[in-house]
Design a protein around this motif. Sequence first.
Motif, mmCIF file in Angstrom:
data_model
loop_
_atom_site.group_PDB
_atom_site.id
_atom_site.type_symbol
_atom_site.label_atom_id
_atom_site.label_comp_id
_atom_site.label_asym_id
_atom_site.label_seq_id
_atom_site.Cartn_x
_atom_site.Cartn_y
_atom_site.Cartn_z
ATOM 1 N N GLU A 1 0.549 10.050 10.080
ATOM 2 C CA GLU A 1 0.039 9.090 8.915
ATOM 3 C C GLU A 1 -0.284 9.643 7.871
ATOM 4 O O GLU A 1 -0.015 8.974 6.589
ATOM 5 C CB GLU A 1 -1.533 8.654 9.635
ATOM 6 C CG GLU A 1 -2.061 7.474 8.678
ATOM 7 C CD GLU A 1 -3.354 7.247 9.407
ATOM 8 O OE1 GLU A 1 -4.170 6.641 8.855
ATOM 9 O OE2 GLU A 1 -3.641 7.346 10.394
ATOM 10 N N ASN A 2 -0.754 10.901 7.590
ATOM 11 C CA ASN A 2 -0.999 11.684 6.159
ATOM 12 C C ASN A 2 0.441 11.891 5.666
ATOM 13 O O ASN A 2 0.371 11.474 4.199
ATOM 14 C CB ASN A 2 -1.586 12.986 6.423
ATOM 15 C CG ASN A 2 -2.771 13.016 7.253
ATOM 16 O OD1 ASN A 2 -3.405 11.914 6.959
ATOM 17 N ND2 ASN A 2 -3.125 13.724 7.680
ATOM 18 N N LYS B 1 1.132 8.313 4.215
ATOM 19 C CA LYS B 1 0.554 7.932 3.159
ATOM 20 C C LYS B 1 0.677 8.624 1.927
ATOM 21 O O LYS B 1 0.750 7.936 0.613
ATOM 22 C CB LYS B 1 -1.096 8.251 3.350
ATOM 23 C CG LYS B 1 -1.798 7.350 4.227
ATOM 24 C CD LYS B 1 -3.017 7.657 4.479
ATOM 25 C CE LYS B 1 -3.897 6.658 5.508
ATOM 26 N NZ LYS B 1 -5.358 6.978 5.914
ATOM 27 N N ALA B 2 1.169 9.907 2.010
ATOM 28 C CA ALA B 2 1.669 10.670 0.855
ATOM 29 C C ALA B 2 3.070 10.019 0.084
ATOM 30 O O ALA B 2 3.130 9.991 -1.098
ATOM 31 C CB ALA B 2 1.999 12.062 1.023
ATOM 32 N N LEU C 1 3.854 7.133 0.525
ATOM 33 C CA LEU C 1 3.616 5.813 -0.131
ATOM 34 C C LEU C 1 3.280 5.848 -1.441
ATOM 35 O O LEU C 1 3.438 4.847 -2.247
ATOM 36 C CB LEU C 1 2.867 4.884 1.237
ATOM 37 C CG LEU C 1 2.417 3.617 0.709
ATOM 38 C CD1 LEU C 1 3.853 2.583 0.695
ATOM 39 C CD2 LEU C 1 1.684 2.921 1.737
ATOM 40 N N THR C 2 2.278 6.757 -1.640
ATOM 41 C CA THR C 2 1.562 6.906 -2.915
ATOM 42 C C THR C 2 2.696 7.285 -3.910
ATOM 43 O O THR C 2 2.694 6.817 -5.158
ATOM 44 C CB THR C 2 0.790 8.152 -2.709
ATOM 45 O OG1 THR C 2 -0.443 7.417 -1.804
ATOM 46 C CG2 THR C 2 0.038 8.018 -4.120
ATOM 47 N N GLU D 1 4.794 4.425 -4.903
ATOM 48 C CA GLU D 1 4.282 3.320 -5.468
ATOM 49 C C GLU D 1 3.938 3.735 -6.917
ATOM 50 O O GLU D 1 4.116 2.921 -8.095
ATOM 51 C CB GLU D 1 2.978 3.292 -5.084
ATOM 52 C CG GLU D 1 2.760 2.177 -3.661
ATOM 53 C CD GLU D 1 1.775 2.137 -3.146
ATOM 54 O OE1 GLU D 1 1.461 1.327 -2.084
ATOM 55 O OE2 GLU D 1 0.637 3.068 -3.335
ATOM 56 N N GLN E 1 5.274 0.948 4.161
ATOM 57 C CA GLN E 1 4.202 0.351 4.958
ATOM 58 C C GLN E 1 4.100 -0.334 6.067
ATOM 59 O O GLN E 1 3.300 -0.268 6.907
ATOM 60 C CB GLN E 1 3.690 -0.842 3.757
ATOM 61 C CG GLN E 1 2.261 -1.603 3.827
ATOM 62 C CD GLN E 1 1.280 -0.774 3.805
ATOM 63 O OE1 GLN E 1 0.976 -0.178 2.737
ATOM 64 N NE2 GLN E 1 0.520 -0.295 4.939
ATOM 65 N N LEU F 1 3.730 2.774 8.529
ATOM 66 C CA LEU F 1 2.339 3.189 8.509
ATOM 67 C C LEU F 1 1.554 2.192 9.373
ATOM 68 O O LEU F 1 0.724 2.559 10.190
ATOM 69 C CB LEU F 1 1.790 3.117 7.065
ATOM 70 C CG LEU F 1 0.396 3.760 6.853
ATOM 71 C CD1 LEU F 1 0.331 4.953 7.494
ATOM 72 C CD2 LEU F 1 -0.045 3.710 5.461
ATOM 73 N N ASP F 2 1.659 0.857 9.273
ATOM 74 C CA ASP F 2 0.999 -0.016 10.008
ATOM 75 C C ASP F 2 1.218 0.014 11.714
ATOM 76 O O ASP F 2 0.300 -0.008 11.983
ATOM 77 C CB ASP F 2 1.375 -1.485 9.606
ATOM 78 C CG ASP F 2 1.082 -1.964 8.465
ATOM 79 O OD1 ASP F 2 0.135 -1.094 7.653
ATOM 80 O OD2 ASP F 2 1.394 -2.893 7.544
ATOM 81 N N LYS G 1 -0.812 3.281 12.521
ATOM 82 C CA LYS G 1 -2.220 2.800 12.816
ATOM 83 C C LYS G 1 -2.719 2.032 13.817
ATOM 84 O O LYS G 1 -3.490 2.178 14.500
ATOM 85 C CB LYS G 1 -2.617 2.047 11.356
ATOM 86 C CG LYS G 1 -2.802 2.924 10.253
ATOM 87 C CD LYS G 1 -3.383 2.416 8.930
ATOM 88 C CE LYS G 1 -3.642 2.920 7.716
ATOM 89 N NZ LYS G 1 -3.736 2.228 6.705
#
Length: 405
Positions: free
Chosen positions: A244-245, A248-249, A251-252, A255, A281, A284-285, A288
């Motif tokens: 997940e980490n 997220k990295a 994805l950021t 973006e 995304q 990531l979903d 989660k």
Amino acid sequence: MYSYKVGISAEEHDLFVENHPQANLLQSSKWAQIKDSWGNERIGVYQDNQLVAAAAILIKPLPLGFTMFYIPRGPIMDYSNQDLVAFVIKSLKELGRKHRAIFIKIDPSLHLKANPVNEETEENPLTLSQVEHLTSLGLDWSGRTMQLAETIQPRFQANLYATDYRLEHLPKKIRQAIRTAKNKGVSISFGHLELVDDFAKLMAKTEDRKHIHLRNKDYYTKLLTTYGDQAYITMATLDLDEKENLLKAALTKSENDLAKYSQMANQSRIKNLQAEIQRLQKELDSIKQARTQGNRVLPLAATLSINFGKTSENLYAGMDEAYRSYNAPLLTWYETAQHAFDMGIDWQNMGGIENDLSGGLYQFKSKLNPVIEEFVGEFNIPVNPLLYKLAMLAYDWRKKLRSKH
């Protein structure tokens, strides 16, 4: 001068089989403990007090007090020694009569062919002569069966050999898939009973996906406890917190890149970044969602293998279809064989494949560049000729009924 003995010790039997070129897990003495709904017997044949042939026999009860014998991947002997083969068959028939066996089914480890993927060889003339000798002794040969289900054990199998097993020998596409699995965070561990719960869950998911019936946790536990440190589970997992980490990295970053390229009006790059953001995304979903179910480490794929002597059998394998994109099964199978070879094993059997080399089993297992081995198949030794003919008629009739449904 040959003689035979019924009920030889497990130690003597296993020592002989382990060191024979035809060594096979299904001829280990412990296999009878796994198939405990059958009776069992061990027979040894001696020449001048030297053990020269052995068979671990499974005995199936039949109606009216009759039985049938089954010798998977055996008997173990030199099939080019015609006198020995004739004596072993004669001895088995004598034992069969004592147990009221209608017939004895044998499944010798004799190869008609053994060749690498996408290569073709001629049938082994020595094996053909051995088949001819067996049939001359009155054995009924199943022949070159065309369907996987026509024999109890697969007539075609995919075998990996330690001498030729190198990552660099695999096709470029397969090497890339293995690297992709590692880059996505898939990790491999080897274990025993502590992994059986997760293994059984993956097998259940495989059953649902393929609409087939396999085994349950109790059976896998029996395999592991019976064979002890000869057995192992290979488990591919994903650390959800870590994944997940990382997502997220990523994805950021994507973006931020999109914001930068939007100002530069680079439409091609913008479309690629938008697709990448959508993929990240979605992944990531999914992670989660897995975490909301109480998972921290997610099992993705696993195998269960048993080593016997210098041989190894990859008996069962399962996966979670929802995470197919992680390539975990391929990495798992690769590491399963590598682990066996690290322990000094000479070859690992990946299991049966379709006889026409065109189905899903073949397509997956062929990715690891195995040797495709074609066995001669099964032979029946009639013990009670009249009842044997009736039994075969009933068997053929039942098979025809099944083929209509």
